[in-house]
Write a protein that holds these residues in place. Sequence first.
Motif, PDB file in Angstrom:
ATOM      1  N   LYS A   2       0.764  -1.209  -0.047  1.00 46.79           N
ATOM      2  CA  LYS A   2      -0.007   0.036  -0.012  1.00 46.79           C
ATOM      3  C   LYS A   2       0.622   1.377  -0.002  1.00 46.79           C
ATOM      4  O   LYS A   2       0.543   1.965  -0.831  1.00 46.79           O
ATOM      5  N   LEU A   8       4.112   5.839  -5.503  1.00 49.23           N
ATOM      6  CA  LEU A   8       4.231   5.843  -6.829  1.00 49.23           C
ATOM      7  C   LEU A   8       3.247   6.888  -7.502  1.00 49.23           C
ATOM      8  O   LEU A   8       3.457   7.600  -8.438  1.00 49.23           O
ATOM      9  N   LEU A   9       1.984   6.982  -6.494  1.00 46.41           N
ATOM     10  CA  LEU A   9       0.690   7.899  -6.970  1.00 46.41           C
ATOM     11  C   LEU A   9       1.366   9.323  -7.154  1.00 46.41           C
ATOM     12  O   LEU A   9       0.938  10.207  -7.670  1.00 46.41           O
ATOM     13  N   PRO A  12       4.630  11.808  -9.240  1.00 44.37           N
ATOM     14  CA  PRO A  12       4.501  13.105 -10.330  1.00 44.37           C
ATOM     15  C   PRO A  12       3.975  14.559  -9.752  1.00 44.37           C
ATOM     16  O   PRO A  12       4.761  15.377 -10.225  1.00 44.37           O
ATOM     17  N   PHE A  13       3.521  14.259  -8.376  1.00 45.43           N
ATOM     18  CA  PHE A  13       3.193  15.711  -7.729  1.00 45.43           C
ATOM     19  C   PHE A  13       4.386  16.197  -7.160  1.00 45.43           C
ATOM     20  O   PHE A  13       4.847  17.232  -7.131  1.00 45.43           O
ATOM     21  N   ARG A  48       6.834  29.038 -36.473  1.00 47.46           N
ATOM     22  CA  ARG A  48       7.636  27.621 -36.593  1.00 47.46           C
ATOM     23  C   ARG A  48       9.033  28.085 -36.779  1.00 47.46           C
ATOM     24  O   ARG A  48       9.690  27.175 -36.238  1.00 47.46           O
ATOM     25  N   GLN A  61      12.636  22.764 -25.566  1.00 47.49           N
ATOM     26  CA  GLN A  61      11.714  22.570 -26.781  1.00 47.49           C
ATOM     27  C   GLN A  61      10.692  23.602 -26.735  1.00 47.49           C
ATOM     28  O   GLN A  61      10.043  24.112 -25.561  1.00 47.49           O
ATOM     29  N   ASN A  63       6.815  24.497 -28.454  1.00 43.10           N
ATOM     30  CA  ASN A  63       5.784  24.023 -28.902  1.00 43.10           C
ATOM     31  C   ASN A  63       5.027  25.105 -29.476  1.00 43.10           C
ATOM     32  O   ASN A  63       4.547  26.019 -28.911  1.00 43.10           O
ATOM     33  N   VAL A  65       1.378  26.375 -30.592  1.00 37.27           N
ATOM     34  CA  VAL A  65      -0.128  25.814 -30.348  1.00 37.27           C
ATOM     35  C   VAL A  65      -0.859  26.870 -31.195  1.00 37.27           C
ATOM     36  O   VAL A  65      -0.999  28.024 -31.000  1.00 37.27           O
ATOM     37  N   ASN A  66      -1.620  26.206 -31.917  1.00 39.09           N
ATOM     38  CA  ASN A  66      -2.636  26.825 -32.738  1.00 39.09           C
ATOM     39  C   ASN A  66      -3.950  27.259 -32.012  1.00 39.09           C
ATOM     40  O   ASN A  66      -4.827  26.158 -31.703  1.00 39.09           O
ATOM     41  N   ARG A  67      -4.354  28.655 -31.755  1.00 40.16           N
ATOM     42  CA  ARG A  67      -5.589  28.781 -31.052  1.00 40.16           C
ATOM     43  C   ARG A  67      -6.333  29.731 -31.878  1.00 40.16           C
ATOM     44  O   ARG A  67      -6.207  30.757 -31.608  1.00 40.16           O
ATOM     45  N   ILE A  74      -9.387  35.058 -30.184  1.00 33.40           N
ATOM     46  CA  ILE A  74      -9.355  33.868 -29.115  1.00 33.40           C
ATOM     47  C   ILE A  74      -8.049  33.966 -28.735  1.00 33.40           C
ATOM     48  O   ILE A  74      -7.590  33.925 -27.370  1.00 33.40           O
ATOM     49  N   ASP A  77      -6.409  37.040 -26.974  1.00 35.12           N
ATOM     50  CA  ASP A  77      -6.975  37.096 -25.730  1.00 35.12           C
ATOM     51  C   ASP A  77      -6.289  36.013 -24.759  1.00 35.12           C
ATOM     52  O   ASP A  77      -5.784  36.342 -23.589  1.00 35.12           O
ATOM     53  N   ARG A  81      -3.728  36.789 -21.516  1.00 32.26           N
ATOM     54  CA  ARG A  81      -4.280  36.318 -20.048  1.00 32.26           C
ATOM     55  C   ARG A  81      -3.239  35.298 -19.312  1.00 32.26           C
ATOM     56  O   ARG A  81      -3.462  34.906 -18.160  1.00 32.26           O
TER      57      ARG A  81
ATOM     58  N   PHE B 153      -4.257   4.765 -13.022  1.00 36.62           N
ATOM     59  CA  PHE B 153      -2.921   5.179 -12.989  1.00 36.62           C
ATOM     60  C   PHE B 153      -2.275   4.849 -14.240  1.00 36.62           C
ATOM     61  O   PHE B 153      -1.697   5.686 -14.805  1.00 36.62           O
ATOM     62  N   GLY B 168       4.834  15.720 -27.353  1.00 35.31           N
ATOM     63  CA  GLY B 168       4.777  17.178 -26.905  1.00 35.31           C
ATOM     64  C   GLY B 168       3.444  17.854 -27.258  1.00 35.31           C
ATOM     65  O   GLY B 168       3.734  19.145 -27.755  1.00 35.31           O
ATOM     66  N   PRO B 170       0.144  19.865 -26.397  1.00 36.32           N
ATOM     67  CA  PRO B 170      -0.022  20.428 -25.128  1.00 36.32           C
ATOM     68  C   PRO B 170      -1.513  19.843 -24.427  1.00 36.32           C
ATOM     69  O   PRO B 170      -2.494  19.878 -25.257  1.00 36.32           O
ATOM     70  N   PHE B 177      -0.550  20.196 -12.949  1.00 38.28           N
ATOM     71  CA  PHE B 177       0.429  19.781 -14.058  1.00 38.28           C
ATOM     72  C   PHE B 177       0.390  20.934 -15.015  1.00 38.28           C
ATOM     73  O   PHE B 177      -0.914  21.298 -15.794  1.00 38.28           O
TER      74      PHE B 177
ATOM     75  N   PHE C  49      11.183  20.102 -41.538  1.00 38.66           N
ATOM     76  CA  PHE C  49      12.233  21.401 -42.008  1.00 38.66           C
ATOM     77  C   PHE C  49      13.409  20.764 -42.342  1.00 38.66           C
ATOM     78  O   PHE C  49      14.144  21.354 -43.350  1.00 38.66           O
ATOM     79  N   LEU C 193     -16.883  33.972 -24.308  1.00 37.50           N
ATOM     80  CA  LEU C 193     -15.605  34.055 -25.309  1.00 37.50           C
ATOM     81  C   LEU C 193     -15.735  32.632 -25.974  1.00 37.50           C
ATOM     82  O   LEU C 193     -15.194  32.974 -27.159  1.00 37.50           O
ATOM     83  N   ARG C 403      -8.283  22.377 -31.286  1.00 38.81           N
ATOM     84  CA  ARG C 403      -7.905  23.860 -31.161  1.00 38.81           C
ATOM     85  C   ARG C 403      -7.471  24.414 -30.182  1.00 38.81           C
ATOM     86  O   ARG C 403      -7.329  25.335 -29.571  1.00 38.81           O
ATOM     87  N   ASN C 404      -6.851  23.459 -29.077  1.00 37.78           N
ATOM     88  CA  ASN C 404      -6.233  23.642 -27.845  1.00 37.78           C
ATOM     89  C   ASN C 404      -7.154  24.318 -27.088  1.00 37.78           C
ATOM     90  O   ASN C 404      -7.179  25.554 -26.554  1.00 37.78           O
TER      91      ASN C 404
END
Lengths: 319, 177, 501
Positions: A2, A8-9, A12-13, A48, A61, A63, A65-67, A74, A77, A81, B153, B168, B170, B177, C49, C193, C403-404
């Motif tokens: 136990k 183990l759980l 990560p924290f 990129r 690295q 990354n 991210v397309n939003r 969007i 904003d 934020r 888990f 990678g 997101p 996290f 690339f 939004l 779209r994340n």
Amino acid sequence: MKTNLTLLLSAPFLLAAAGTAQAQDYPTKNIQIIVPYSAGGGGDTVARIVADRLGEELGQQINVVNREGAGGEIGIDEIARSDADGYTLGVFGYPDNFVLEHTRDTSFTFDSLDYLAAFDDMPMGIFASPNSQHNTLEELVSYGQEHPGEMIIGESGALGLLHALAFAERSDMQITPIRYSGGGELMNALLGNHIDLASTSSMSHDPIVDSNGKPIGFAAEERMEMFPDVPTFKEQGLDLVMGVSRVLVAPAGLPDDVREALVAALDKISTNEEMITNFENSAIPYRYLDDSAVNEMLEKSNSVLMPVIESNLDQINGN
Amino acid sequence: MMLTVAPLPTNACAQMLSNLILGVIVLLSSIFFYLQTTDLPDRSALFPQYILWGLAIVGVLLIFQALLEGRKKAAKEELEARREARVQFNDILIFQVMVPGGLMLVAYGLLLSVGFYPASAFLVFTIYSYHAFRIDAENLNRALWVRAVIFAFVITLFMYLVFTLLLGLPAPSGALF
Amino acid sequence: MDIFSILLNLFTPSVFLVVFAGVLVGIVVGAIPGLNGAIGISLLLPLTFTMEPQIGLLLLGGIYMGGMYGGSITAILINVPGDVVAAPVAMEGYPLTQQGRAKEALYYSIFSSMFGGFIGVLVLILFTPPLARFALQFGPAEMFFVSLSGLIIVGALSGSILKAALAVLLGLFISTVGVDMITGSERFTFDSLGLRSGISVVPVVLGLFCFAEMFLNIGKKPSEQVQYRDQKISRMTVIKDILSQRFLVWKSGLIGTVVGLLPGVGTTLAVFMSYGDAKRASRRDIPFEQGNPDGIIAAESANNATVGSSMVPLLALGVPGSPTSAIIAGALVIHGIVLGPSLFVNRPDVAFTFLYGMLLTVVAMTIIGAIGIKYFSYILKIKMEYIVPTVLVFALFGAYSLRNSLFDVFIAIILGIAGAIFKKMHVPLAPIIIGVVLGPLIETNLARAMRIAGARNMPLWEYLLATPLSKGLVALVVIMLLVVIRMRHKEKIAAKEVKNA
């Protein structure tokens, strides 16, 4: 058993906690760059290319991210934020944020962002359809003035419309703008002769001209190195300078050491030849402005754009 | 075509009732949304208004259809069947839709507050246990909890390894996290 | 460089490796609910690339091809289409699985994908310039009629016509939420939004098809689950059967090719169109939505055919025809390759290697699929108690990834709840998707047509019917309407006969 499981759980924290505790030397983890457009366009390409180099320089690295959504609102904003810790950055085409801010009820303002660098200077332009009888600005304007409202100009994006409206206003014409959701759709409509003109950036020059579309002029200060045959509006007697500049931003309020590290890294990669080749290959006119130069440029540009937005506000909203 | 725990309420009566409710909901919501369009500029309002007109008409037709069916004299055993079907439908609504839907919404709340991976562990754990509970309430014993924890888990770790570390991608992040 | 030496270049280990890797990645992301080829491609974009342009392109092309196929695996086995384009496959494939014919359904799907993929790529190789010119003919009027014909397809699906109408109108309504593209005014956003950016089709599909299906599976005992059975059926039997359905696979491949050419219409319309047509023409004695293989053949060959044809406008004009090809265009420009007519003159090595290499992606897909099917169907051996939570969390991630956007996750959950209720009320779900896809096309093209007609001082109908192409499309719309009415009528008679007997 136990206790082992509990350990183990919680591992990560614990790791996560350790990560935040020693966030001394920026950067210690992956960085994300938010792009407020879908993948594949000009702004995304710039992000990129830069992410690739900057990641190498910072040793982390990055990354992209397309939003996308609501014409960039969007994503911008979300950049504004985010936590100002240097792990969320943004790349978009100025003046999208400025135009959005003054035409819609956005929750970000110009000062919500910290502008760290600009990478290109891409003028807007007007192109005529392959079947058009007009090859020059002069022919086009005289036809447009004789036939008010009949000429149809396609546009996409916040700046596309603004540019189309300013073009009509300064050349004393009445033209009918029609909205397209992206550059590809717009090009399709122009090349299929469904519209007479298109208001888009110089990046579309090659595909349009390859299919016999006609470049009428660019809204640039002087002729572009890439396209020396295309005249500017200025030399044809029309005072219109308007363009996109892809900027790299962070949410306002970065810690000093993080900001310094970022600015130094950006300055360093700005002369990287491989990166510059990538830009040129993508038909994006490379022009690097460091953090002080970019702010100077933006302030100047804001004061030029503001009156254009104000005088066309009705058209933008009611159009 | 559908496989569910309970057999489908296929008789016309149960259909009639649900059609009536559906028709009323469709009609009322189309009126509600139609009222929202009145402030819009004409060119923006046009298309949604046509659609909402269409929805309202469909709603009225559904109500008519249901009432016509209902007027046919129902035999005694049909009334019985109708009640049974209603009970069955409510059963599905609560246990197969509302409870799992609620768990998903709780997971969404966790997603917003503590991030994707804790939310995912929570969701796997609860759905796994709930599934066992629905088969037989007796199933909820210590061994099941342990299995649920281990399964939650493993899945979460797997997703973390593949999506975050390998690709990678997101993930929605929160406080932890 | 002549074509022959370019072809020789294709037969190098690196090309094979890249093509197989790309297809495999594509199949995996396609099969995971919510993830699709476009996400896979944008993930691996930075990798290209540093590659030679033609190699990088083939990697992305492989993902595109594999992604179109991958969605059908989960659709057939657990009734969860991994992607929008696999929705019709689920409607036919899952009933087959329930009848213990999962392996057969998977064979139909992979070999139809193979035929469709070849048709699309061959068209790309042989007819790119004329087809690109043809695609340009589609202006607002033509696009409006094409979208209308898509709406008519809904009538061909089975079930109550009233509820189908309800579903398609609901889909159209969902598509109007958000900032109006034409005027920029906000519709039904209630100051949120998230709603401003609109409701995109992927969370809708995830909610309606994935979450709803999983909800209704909760509490299913292992004995009620579809049992895994190793069916004795040879690949050749299935291939022969596909070819023995007169024209079906060729016609569906061509529908996919032609509709795939049109910018912005996307694959969804192509898939449903050929599915609807297969239902009309099917000579099998099996009702649709109860496991008629013709539905799988039509849908799968159509969606893989769009892979090739959506590249036509990209290569010939430099105009991307789908979101996925837009990302591929982005990968090309970074290498300094100018798309458009000059591509074949300036960089024939890249252009031809890519064109012929796409044939290899079809081969790779077929090999991976045909060998993998045995292992894919092991999914059926897994108990529901493990499948349901796993699919739910993967779909949760998928809804975010598109779209994340956290808001998309929320929309997917809400529509999951609604979808489960709709299912119980016998409201069909596929028309909702068709409505969401076609709504913006119908609205924006009609608005553009009205504006252009206004500017040119002509009545709207005159502008709409100005070209021979648009007149032809109107005829098509009318014919389709008549066919659908006839189909409905026949079904009614058949239903009555069953009742009387």
